[in-house]
Enzyme design. Structure first.
Site, PDB file in Angstrom:
ATOM      1  N   SER A 124       0.837  -1.199   0.000  1.00 44.06           N
ATOM      2  CA  SER A 124       0.000   0.000   0.000  1.00 44.06           C
ATOM      3  C   SER A 124       0.867   1.243   0.000  1.00 44.06           C
ATOM      4  O   SER A 124       1.981   1.242   0.553  1.00 44.06           O
ATOM      5  CB  SER A 124      -0.856  -0.019   1.276  1.00 44.06           C
ATOM      6  OG  SER A 124      -1.468   1.229   1.477  1.00 44.06           O
ATOM      7  N   TYR A 148      -2.163  -0.876  10.976  1.00 48.31           N
ATOM      8  CA  TYR A 148      -2.372  -1.433   9.633  1.00 48.31           C
ATOM      9  C   TYR A 148      -1.158  -1.140   8.749  1.00 48.31           C
ATOM     10  O   TYR A 148      -0.612  -2.036   8.092  1.00 48.31           O
ATOM     11  CB  TYR A 148      -3.645  -0.851   8.994  1.00 48.31           C
ATOM     12  CG  TYR A 148      -3.705  -1.123   7.507  1.00 48.31           C
ATOM     13  CD1 TYR A 148      -3.966  -2.400   7.027  1.00 48.31           C
ATOM     14  CD2 TYR A 148      -3.441  -0.116   6.570  1.00 48.31           C
ATOM     15  CE1 TYR A 148      -3.980  -2.670   5.666  1.00 48.31           C
ATOM     16  CE2 TYR A 148      -3.450  -0.366   5.219  1.00 48.31           C
ATOM     17  CZ  TYR A 148      -3.717  -1.643   4.764  1.00 48.31           C
ATOM     18  OH  TYR A 148      -3.713  -1.907   3.413  1.00 48.31           O
ATOM     19  N   LYS A 152       1.991  -3.616   6.827  1.00 45.76           N
ATOM     20  CA  LYS A 152       2.464  -3.616   5.435  1.00 45.76           C
ATOM     21  C   LYS A 152       3.976  -3.396   5.395  1.00 45.76           C
ATOM     22  O   LYS A 152       4.699  -4.074   4.657  1.00 45.76           O
ATOM     23  CB  LYS A 152       1.740  -2.541   4.617  1.00 45.76           C
ATOM     24  CG  LYS A 152       0.258  -2.814   4.414  1.00 45.76           C
ATOM     25  CD  LYS A 152      -0.006  -4.081   3.612  1.00 45.76           C
ATOM     26  CE  LYS A 152      -1.484  -4.349   3.410  1.00 45.76           C
ATOM     27  NZ  LYS A 152      -1.774  -5.690   2.898  1.00 45.76           N
ATOM     28  N   ASP A 296      -4.804  12.277   8.269  1.00 48.25           N
ATOM     29  CA  ASP A 296      -4.903  12.348   6.808  1.00 48.25           C
ATOM     30  C   ASP A 296      -3.828  13.288   6.263  1.00 48.25           C
ATOM     31  O   ASP A 296      -3.584  14.357   6.822  1.00 48.25           O
ATOM     32  CB  ASP A 296      -6.277  12.911   6.385  1.00 48.25           C
ATOM     33  CG  ASP A 296      -7.293  11.813   6.135  1.00 48.25           C
ATOM     34  OD1 ASP A 296      -6.920  10.634   6.213  1.00 48.25           O
ATOM     35  OD2 ASP A 296      -8.468  12.153   5.876  1.00 48.25           O
TER      36      ASP A 296
HETATM   37  P1  NAD Z   1     -11.013  -7.034   1.220  1.00 46.89           P
HETATM   38  O1  NAD Z   1     -11.246  -7.012   2.678  1.00 46.89           O
HETATM   39  O2  NAD Z   1     -12.170  -6.798   0.308  1.00 46.89           O
HETATM   40  O3  NAD Z   1     -10.303  -8.401   0.786  1.00 46.89           O
HETATM   41  C1  NAD Z   1      -9.476  -9.130   1.644  1.00 46.89           C
HETATM   42  C2  NAD Z   1      -9.995 -10.564   1.665  1.00 46.89           C
HETATM   43  O4  NAD Z   1      -9.140 -11.361   2.484  1.00 46.89           O
HETATM   44  C3  NAD Z   1     -11.405 -10.674   2.246  1.00 46.89           C
HETATM   45  O5  NAD Z   1     -12.228 -11.394   1.344  1.00 46.89           O
HETATM   46  C4  NAD Z   1     -11.224 -11.441   3.564  1.00 46.89           C
HETATM   47  O6  NAD Z   1     -12.338 -12.255   3.854  1.00 46.89           O
HETATM   48  C5  NAD Z   1      -9.949 -12.218   3.292  1.00 46.89           C
HETATM   49  N1  NAD Z   1      -9.129 -12.534   4.476  1.00 46.89           N
HETATM   50  C6  NAD Z   1      -8.714 -11.690   5.450  1.00 46.89           C
HETATM   51  N2  NAD Z   1      -7.947 -12.340   6.335  1.00 46.89           N
HETATM   52  C7  NAD Z   1      -7.873 -13.627   5.929  1.00 46.89           C
HETATM   53  C8  NAD Z   1      -7.234 -14.784   6.432  1.00 46.89           C
HETATM   54  N3  NAD Z   1      -6.516 -14.760   7.579  1.00 46.89           N
HETATM   55  N4  NAD Z   1      -7.373 -15.958   5.755  1.00 46.89           N
HETATM   56  C9  NAD Z   1      -8.104 -16.015   4.602  1.00 46.89           C
HETATM   57  N5  NAD Z   1      -8.730 -14.944   4.091  1.00 46.89           N
HETATM   58  C10 NAD Z   1      -8.622 -13.764   4.737  1.00 46.89           C
HETATM   59  O7  NAD Z   1      -9.844  -5.957   0.906  1.00 46.89           O
HETATM   60  P2  NAD Z   1      -9.325  -5.388  -0.479  1.00 46.89           P
HETATM   61  O8  NAD Z   1      -9.715  -3.966  -0.556  1.00 46.89           O
HETATM   62  O9  NAD Z   1      -9.669  -6.289  -1.573  1.00 46.89           O
HETATM   63  O10 NAD Z   1      -7.766  -5.427  -0.199  1.00 46.89           O
HETATM   64  C11 NAD Z   1      -6.973  -6.523  -0.575  1.00 46.89           C
HETATM   65  C12 NAD Z   1      -5.553  -6.289  -0.108  1.00 46.89           C
HETATM   66  O11 NAD Z   1      -5.069  -5.073  -0.657  1.00 46.89           O
HETATM   67  C13 NAD Z   1      -5.398  -6.154   1.404  1.00 46.89           C
HETATM   68  O12 NAD Z   1      -4.198  -6.800   1.792  1.00 46.89           O
HETATM   69  C14 NAD Z   1      -5.295  -4.669   1.616  1.00 46.89           C
HETATM   70  O13 NAD Z   1      -4.551  -4.350   2.767  1.00 46.89           O
HETATM   71  C15 NAD Z   1      -4.565  -4.237   0.361  1.00 46.89           C
HETATM   72  N6  NAD Z   1      -4.809  -2.836   0.008  1.00 46.89           N
HETATM   73  C16 NAD Z   1      -6.091  -2.396  -0.142  1.00 46.89           C
HETATM   74  C17 NAD Z   1      -6.329  -1.068  -0.457  1.00 46.89           C
HETATM   75  C18 NAD Z   1      -7.727  -0.527  -0.582  1.00 46.89           C
HETATM   76  O14 NAD Z   1      -7.913   0.682  -0.487  1.00 46.89           O
HETATM   77  N7  NAD Z   1      -8.742  -1.360  -0.800  1.00 46.89           N
HETATM   78  C19 NAD Z   1      -5.243  -0.193  -0.650  1.00 46.89           C
HETATM   79  C20 NAD Z   1      -3.951  -0.686  -0.505  1.00 46.89           C
HETATM   80  C21 NAD Z   1      -3.749  -2.013  -0.168  1.00 46.89           C
HETATM   81  C1  WQD Z   2      -9.795   9.531   0.553  1.00 49.85           C
HETATM   82  C2  WQD Z   2     -10.049  11.008   0.836  1.00 49.85           C
HETATM   83  C3  WQD Z   2     -10.461  11.498   3.147  1.00 49.85           C
HETATM   84  C4  WQD Z   2     -14.225   9.370   3.533  1.00 49.85           C
HETATM   85  C5  WQD Z   2      -6.986   4.722   2.721  1.00 49.85           C
HETATM   86  C6  WQD Z   2      -5.917   4.116   3.583  1.00 49.85           C
HETATM   87  C7  WQD Z   2      -4.749   3.681   2.734  1.00 49.85           C
HETATM   88  C8  WQD Z   2      -5.221   2.774   1.591  1.00 49.85           C
HETATM   89  C9  WQD Z   2      -6.345   3.383   0.828  1.00 49.85           C
HETATM   90  C10 WQD Z   2      -5.089   0.501   2.299  1.00 49.85           C
HETATM   91  C11 WQD Z   2      -9.338  11.495   2.099  1.00 49.85           C
HETATM   92  C12 WQD Z   2     -11.681  11.804   2.306  1.00 49.85           C
HETATM   93  C13 WQD Z   2     -13.044   9.900   3.034  1.00 49.85           C
HETATM   94  C14 WQD Z   2     -15.302  10.239   3.871  1.00 49.85           C
HETATM   95  C15 WQD Z   2     -13.962  12.112   3.154  1.00 49.85           C
HETATM   96  N1  WQD Z   2      -5.743   1.531   2.089  1.00 49.85           N
HETATM   97  N2  WQD Z   2     -12.922  11.255   2.847  1.00 49.85           N
HETATM   98  N3  WQD Z   2     -15.114  11.587   3.658  1.00 49.85           N
HETATM   99  O1  WQD Z   2      -7.378   7.713   3.493  1.00 49.85           O
HETATM  100  O2  WQD Z   2      -6.500   8.149   1.161  1.00 49.85           O
HETATM  101  O3  WQD Z   2      -6.447   5.866   2.072  1.00 49.85           O
HETATM  102  O4  WQD Z   2      -7.391   3.774   1.718  1.00 49.85           O
HETATM  103  O5  WQD Z   2      -3.898   0.339   2.195  1.00 49.85           O
HETATM  104  O6  WQD Z   2      -3.860   3.030   3.567  1.00 49.85           O
HETATM  105  O7  WQD Z   2      -5.488   5.076   4.526  1.00 49.85           O
HETATM  106  O8  WQD Z   2      -8.602   6.815   1.430  1.00 49.85           O
HETATM  107  O9  WQD Z   2     -10.942   6.684   0.701  1.00 49.85           O
HETATM  108  O10 WQD Z   2     -10.444   6.814   3.181  1.00 49.85           O
HETATM  109  O11 WQD Z   2     -10.069   8.803   1.746  1.00 49.85           O
HETATM  110  O12 WQD Z   2     -13.847  13.330   2.992  1.00 49.85           O
HETATM  111  O13 WQD Z   2     -16.353   9.810   4.333  1.00 49.85           O
HETATM  112  O14 WQD Z   2     -11.456  11.182   1.067  1.00 49.85           O
HETATM  113  O15 WQD Z   2     -10.281  12.469   4.141  1.00 49.85           O
HETATM  114  O16 WQD Z   2      -8.920  12.804   1.855  1.00 49.85           O
HETATM  115  P1  WQD Z   2      -7.196   7.252   2.118  1.00 49.85           P
HETATM  116  P2  WQD Z   2     -10.094   7.207   1.800  1.00 49.85           P
END
Ligand code: NAD
Ligand code: WQD
Length: 339
Positions: A124, A148, A152, A296
């Site tokens: 991330s 969190y 990572k 943020d």
């Molecule tokens: P998500 O929660 O939709 O998907 C994660 C999946 O993993 C879920 O289906 C959950 O049931 C499963 N899971 C969790 N722990 C588990 C375990 N111990 N064993 C088996 N299954 C398990 O999340 P996502 O948004 O699809 O994110 C996927 C990955 O990408 C995560 O590692 C997240 O940290 C990373 N990521 C997400 C974002 C984002 O904004 N969505 C941004 C950066 C990184």
């Molecule tokens: C985006 C913008 C908020 C909700 C997060 C994690 C990051 C990564 C991606 C996993 C920001 C604003 C949000 C709301 C708002 N995840 N906002 N009202 O914070 O950039 O990133 O998700 O790795 O680690 O921190 O994403 O979608 O939460 O916010 O104004 O109800 O929207 O302040 O500026 P963020 P976000």
């Protein structure tokens, strides 16, 4: 390749399953459904026309993980499984460290035992911490501001150390910026449980009438319209980036560990997203500007050069498409997946 997709029932994992199958790969999913619904599987099979083996268990269960590798002929792993809510991670740090690190340990041990040498890891942009200034390049030092984020940073370090000690093991660290959008079919998408933490699903739920108005966190940032700027990336572009990273590792056996940003390289403000979504959906998105959300950053976006130069991958879809595809999913599935 036959690819094990951990967390393949989740948001990004399910979209990557579609991209993998479209590129000619076979997929096996493992997911414990802690943050997904089993009904996603039928949607994925309808969309891809493929039959997708599913293993429903917690990856931390080392015996079950071991058995999975013994039963399925796995060539490579894409590891999405993990907990991802930033705020919750500060309330339940032990759960986050245990789940995110524990699942990686069990997975990597089973990979080593079964001679599986290719791993693509969901990292991330959060690993850039709070001191970097956008655009973020991959060689910046990593740090975090919440448990969190530390999971990572730690997993990147752990995988780097293991790769250094394991000849042949290859690891891609993919640092996502802000994944949004849905598959263009509108049949799979993001389905957060409870109040959405992230901007796009919150806006979508306002537009569809599930929530009254959006709270915009902060209107006094040093940005053109005062709201914070992020690098939103369409989840199908992100999914394609995984396929490319996996294939790149195959083409470059000399690469042991490499990090790539997956973003567009462009920033969009909260109010620009609100406007684009109202346009795409034809629905009003009422909002009020409230206090900043703690921790943020004002502006984050990727330097996406490395992925383009090395992987030959670039995000193609616009913020308008991200909103249109989110809306297609949300309006067809106002309550998310059934079940
Ligand atoms: P998500 O929660 O939709 O998907 C994660 C999946 O993993 C879920 O289906 C959950 O049931 C499963 N899971 C969790 N722990 C588990 C375990 N111990 N064993 C088996 N299954 C398990 O999340 P996502 O948004 O699809 O994110 C996927 C990955 O990408 C995560 O590692 C997240 O940290 C990373 N990521 C997400 C974002 C984002 O904004 N969505 C941004 C950066 C990184
Ligand atoms: C985006 C913008 C908020 C909700 C997060 C994690 C990051 C990564 C991606 C996993 C920001 C604003 C949000 C709301 C708002 N995840 N906002 N009202 O914070 O950039 O990133 O998700 O790795 O680690 O921190 O994403 O979608 O939460 O916010 O104004 O109800 O929207 O302040 O500026 P963020 P976000």
């Amino acid at each position: 390749m036959r690819v094990l997709v951990s967390g393949g029932a989740g948001y990004i994992g399910s979209h990557t399953v579609v991209a993998l199958i479209a590129s000619g790969h076979e997929v096996v999913i493992v997911d414990n459904f802690s943050n997904a619904k089993p009904t996603v599987l039928a949607r994925l099979e309808a969309l891809t026309g493929a039959s997708i083996p599913l293993h429903a268990f917690d990856l931390r269960d080392a015996d079950k993980t071991e058995r999975l590798f013994a039963d399925e002929a796995i060539d490579a792993v894409i590891h999405f499984a993990g907990l991802k809510a930033v705020g919750e991670s500060s309330e339940r740090p032990l759960d986050y460290y245990d789940n995110n690190l524990g699942s990686t340990f069990a997975l990597v041990r089973a990979m080593a035992r079964h001679g599986v040498h290719r791993l693509v890891f969901s990292s991330s942009a959060t690993v850039y911490g709070e001191s970097a200034t956008a655009p973020f390049t991959e060689d910046l030092p990593t740090s975090a501001t919440n448990p969190y984020g530390w999971t990572k940073v730690m997993q990147e370090q752990i995988l780097t150390d293991i790769a250094a000690a394991t000849p042949g093991l290859q690891v891609a660290l993919l640092r996502y910026f802000n994944p949004v959008g849905a598959h263009e079919s509108g049949t799979i998408g993001e389905d957060p449980q409870g109040i959405p933490n992230n901007l796009m699903p919150f806006i979508a739920q306002v537009a569809v009438g599930r929530r009254e108005r959006l709270s915009v966190f902060g209107g006094d940032y040093p940005t053109p319209d005062g709201t914070a700027v992020r690098d939103y990336i369409h989840v199908m572009d992100l999914a394609d980036g995984h396929v490319r990273a996996l294939e790149y590792l195959g083409e470059h056996p000399e690469v042991a560990v490499r990090a790539w940003n997956l973003g567009t390289g462009e920033g969009t403000s909260v109010l620009q997203v609100v406007e684009a979504f109202a346009d795409a959906s034809g629905r009003p998105v009422p909002y009020e500007i409230v206090a900043r959300r703690p921790e943020d950053l004002a502006v984050t976006y990727a330097d996406a050069t490395r992925a383009e130069t090395e992987l030959g991958w670039r995000a193609e879809r616009t913020i308008e498409q991200m909103c249109a595809d989110t809306w297609r999913w949300q309006s067809a599935n106002p309550q998310g997946y059934p079940g």
